[in-house]
Design a protein around this motif. Sequence first.
Motif, mmCIF file in Angstrom:
data_model
loop_
_atom_site.group_PDB
_atom_site.id
_atom_site.type_symbol
_atom_site.label_atom_id
_atom_site.label_comp_id
_atom_site.label_asym_id
_atom_site.label_seq_id
_atom_site.Cartn_x
_atom_site.Cartn_y
_atom_site.Cartn_z
ATOM 1 N N LEU A 26 21.378 3.460 3.852
ATOM 2 C CA LEU A 26 20.801 3.988 5.086
ATOM 3 C C LEU A 26 19.665 3.098 5.587
ATOM 4 C CD1 LEU A 26 20.823 7.801 4.256
ATOM 5 C CD2 LEU A 26 22.016 6.701 6.161
ATOM 6 N N ALA A 27 18.863 2.556 4.660
ATOM 7 C CA ALA A 27 17.785 1.649 5.066
ATOM 8 C C ALA A 27 18.345 0.398 5.729
ATOM 9 C CB ALA A 27 16.942 1.278 3.850
ATOM 10 N N ARG A 28 19.431 -0.128 5.199
ATOM 11 C CA ARG A 28 20.063 -1.304 5.812
ATOM 12 C C ARG A 28 20.537 -0.982 7.223
ATOM 13 N NH1 ARG A 28 22.701 -1.807 0.818
ATOM 14 N NH2 ARG A 28 24.653 -1.128 1.780
ATOM 15 N N LEU A 48 19.388 -1.553 13.445
ATOM 16 C CA LEU A 48 19.193 -1.038 14.797
ATOM 17 C C LEU A 48 18.210 -1.889 15.591
ATOM 18 C CD1 LEU A 48 18.993 2.802 14.045
ATOM 19 C CD2 LEU A 48 20.957 1.518 14.919
ATOM 20 N N ALA A 49 17.316 -2.595 14.881
ATOM 21 C CA ALA A 49 16.349 -3.501 15.520
ATOM 22 C C ALA A 49 15.566 -2.805 16.624
ATOM 23 C CB ALA A 49 17.061 -4.734 16.068
ATOM 24 N N THR A 50 15.062 -1.627 16.312
ATOM 25 C CA THR A 50 14.286 -0.869 17.297
ATOM 26 C C THR A 50 13.217 -0.061 16.570
ATOM 27 O OG1 THR A 50 14.511 0.612 19.199
ATOM 28 C CG2 THR A 50 15.717 1.209 17.222
ATOM 29 N N PRO A 51 12.092 0.217 17.210
ATOM 30 C CA PRO A 51 11.069 1.067 16.576
ATOM 31 C C PRO A 51 11.634 2.449 16.253
ATOM 32 C CG PRO A 51 10.171 -0.039 18.516
ATOM 33 C CD PRO A 51 11.650 -0.281 18.527
ATOM 34 N N ARG A 54 12.709 6.429 3.315
ATOM 35 C CA ARG A 54 11.519 5.781 3.868
ATOM 36 C C ARG A 54 11.047 4.666 2.941
ATOM 37 N NH1 ARG A 54 8.446 9.776 3.749
ATOM 38 N NH2 ARG A 54 8.895 10.634 5.804
ATOM 39 N N GLU A 55 11.007 4.936 1.629
ATOM 40 C CA GLU A 55 10.552 3.930 0.665
ATOM 41 C C GLU A 55 11.513 2.746 0.611
ATOM 42 O OE1 GLU A 55 10.276 6.251 -2.826
ATOM 43 O OE2 GLU A 55 8.484 7.371 -2.157
ATOM 44 N N ALA A 56 12.818 3.023 0.688
ATOM 45 C CA ALA A 56 13.797 1.929 0.679
ATOM 46 C C ALA A 56 13.643 1.059 1.920
ATOM 47 C CB ALA A 56 15.216 2.490 0.599
ATOM 48 N N ARG A 84 12.539 -3.002 1.954
ATOM 49 C CA ARG A 84 13.330 -4.021 2.635
ATOM 50 C C ARG A 84 12.513 -4.745 3.704
ATOM 51 N NH1 ARG A 84 18.406 -5.122 2.237
ATOM 52 N NH2 ARG A 84 19.656 -4.040 0.686
ATOM 53 N N THR A 85 11.679 -4.027 4.450
ATOM 54 C CA THR A 85 10.877 -4.699 5.473
ATOM 55 C C THR A 85 9.826 -5.598 4.844
ATOM 56 O OG1 THR A 85 9.519 -2.691 5.599
ATOM 57 C CG2 THR A 85 11.235 -2.971 7.260
ATOM 58 N N ARG A 86 9.233 -5.158 3.730
ATOM 59 C CA ARG A 86 8.260 -6.020 3.045
ATOM 60 C C ARG A 86 8.927 -7.297 2.532
ATOM 61 N NH1 ARG A 86 6.398 -1.048 0.245
ATOM 62 N NH2 ARG A 86 4.572 -0.246 1.375
ATOM 63 N N ALA A 87 10.104 -7.142 1.928
ATOM 64 C CA ALA A 87 10.812 -8.317 1.417
ATOM 65 C C ALA A 87 11.191 -9.259 2.557
ATOM 66 C CB ALA A 87 12.063 -7.879 0.657
ATOM 67 N N LEU A 88 11.582 -8.704 3.681
ATOM 68 C CA LEU A 88 11.939 -9.527 4.827
ATOM 69 C C LEU A 88 10.720 -10.265 5.357
ATOM 70 C CD1 LEU A 88 14.273 -10.247 6.805
ATOM 71 C CD2 LEU A 88 13.532 -8.321 8.213
ATOM 72 N N PHE A 89 9.577 -9.562 5.399
ATOM 73 C CA PHE A 89 8.342 -10.197 5.868
ATOM 74 C C PHE A 89 7.928 -11.326 4.936
ATOM 75 C CE2 PHE A 89 3.700 -10.440 5.611
ATOM 76 C CZ PHE A 89 3.404 -10.810 6.917
ATOM 77 N N GLU A 90 7.981 -11.069 3.640
ATOM 78 C CA GLU A 90 7.567 -12.079 2.670
ATOM 79 C C GLU A 90 8.467 -13.308 2.718
ATOM 80 O OE1 GLU A 90 7.562 -9.998 -0.998
ATOM 81 O OE2 GLU A 90 5.744 -8.831 -0.541
#
Length: 337
Positions: free
Chosen positions: A287-289, A294-297, A307-309, A313-319
Motif C-alpha cells: 500500500l505504501a508503494r 500517486l505522486a500527490t500530497p 503510515r510507518e511503511a 520508503r520516503t526517507r530511503a528515497l530522500f537519502e
Amino acid sequence: MRDTSEVISTSARLLRLVSLLSVRPSWTCGELADKMAVTERTVRRDVARLRELGYGVESDPGPWGGYRLRAGTRVPPLVLDDEEALAVAVGLREAALSGVLGGDQAALSALLKLRQVLPRRIADRLGEMDAAFVHTARPDEPQITPGMLLELAAACRRGERSRLSYRDREGKDTVREVDPYRLVHTGRRWYFVARDVTRDQWRTFRADRIGRIQPTGRPVELGDPPDPALLVSQSIAAGAYPLYVTIRLPLPLEQALRLIPATVGTHRPEGPDATVVDIGGPDADGLARYLLSLATPLRVLSPDDVREALLRRTRALFEDNDDERQSRPLRARTRER
C-alpha cells in the motif's frame, strides 16, 4: 404479374447498386453498367427506382457526368461479401476483447448483431477462425473466449432468466439462476451484471469464471436496475483484502476519482476541497508503494503500519537522492544507518 425470380433479381441488383455508390464518390453510367454486367439503360432505370424508394442519388449531365449518393443519405442495410464480413467480424472481435473503444459495449453489440444475420457459410468460417485465434492477455489478465462474451451479450438482450455455471474466488463451482442485465468492461476484465434470483440481490460475476449460461425461456421484467458500471466499481473496490488504508486527499471528489479510480478505492467527500479514500491492498509495504506512485500530497489517517511503511520508503528515497549525503565517505554513511 412479374415472375418471382425477376423480382428477386431486381432487388439484388438494387442492393448491389447502392453498395457500389457507397464505396466511391462518383460513378459514370458506363462504369456502373460494366460492374453490374447490365446495360446503361438498366442502370438508369435502377437509379430511378432507388430515387422512388427515397435514396438521394444525384447525377451530373453530359457524357462525363456520373451518379453519386447525396451527402447525409441514409444508407440501407449494409451489403458485404464473404471476405468483407469476415474482416469486419474479426475487427469487432478484437476491439471487444482489447477494450480499445473504451468502456462501452459498442463493438460487442455490433458483433452480436452481425453474427445473427450472417449466412451459415460465413458464420461457420468465423467460428473456425475464432477457434484458431488466440488472444494474448497481460500476465495478470485472465483469458475469456469471444464465444462466451457473445453468449453473455445475447442473454442480456433476450431478457430471459438463465442458469449460470460459475466458479467463485475460492474455486467452488456453483449453479445459479440469474436475470441477466449488462456486460461491463473495466479496461482489464469483463464483468457480467445480473440479479441473483435465490438471494434476490444484484451481483457482479467475473466473465472469465463463467463456465456456461443457459436460458430457461422464462421472460423477466427488471424493475429498478442499478447503474451497472457503478455496481462493478463498488464491487471491485470492496473486494476482500488483508489490509485497508484510509487517506485524505486535498482534492475535490471529482479530481480524486480521476487520480484513484472507483475500482481501486471507495471515496467520500470531506467538504468541497478534500476527499477521504479507503484502499485495499496485500500488505502495508504494498500500500505504501501504491501511495507513493500517486505522486500527490496526501495524509494517511489509518492504520499506523501503513503510515510507518510510507515514512520508511520516503526517507530511503530522500537519502538515496541527497547529493550532500552521497558525497560523504562510505564508512560515515554506513555508521549513520
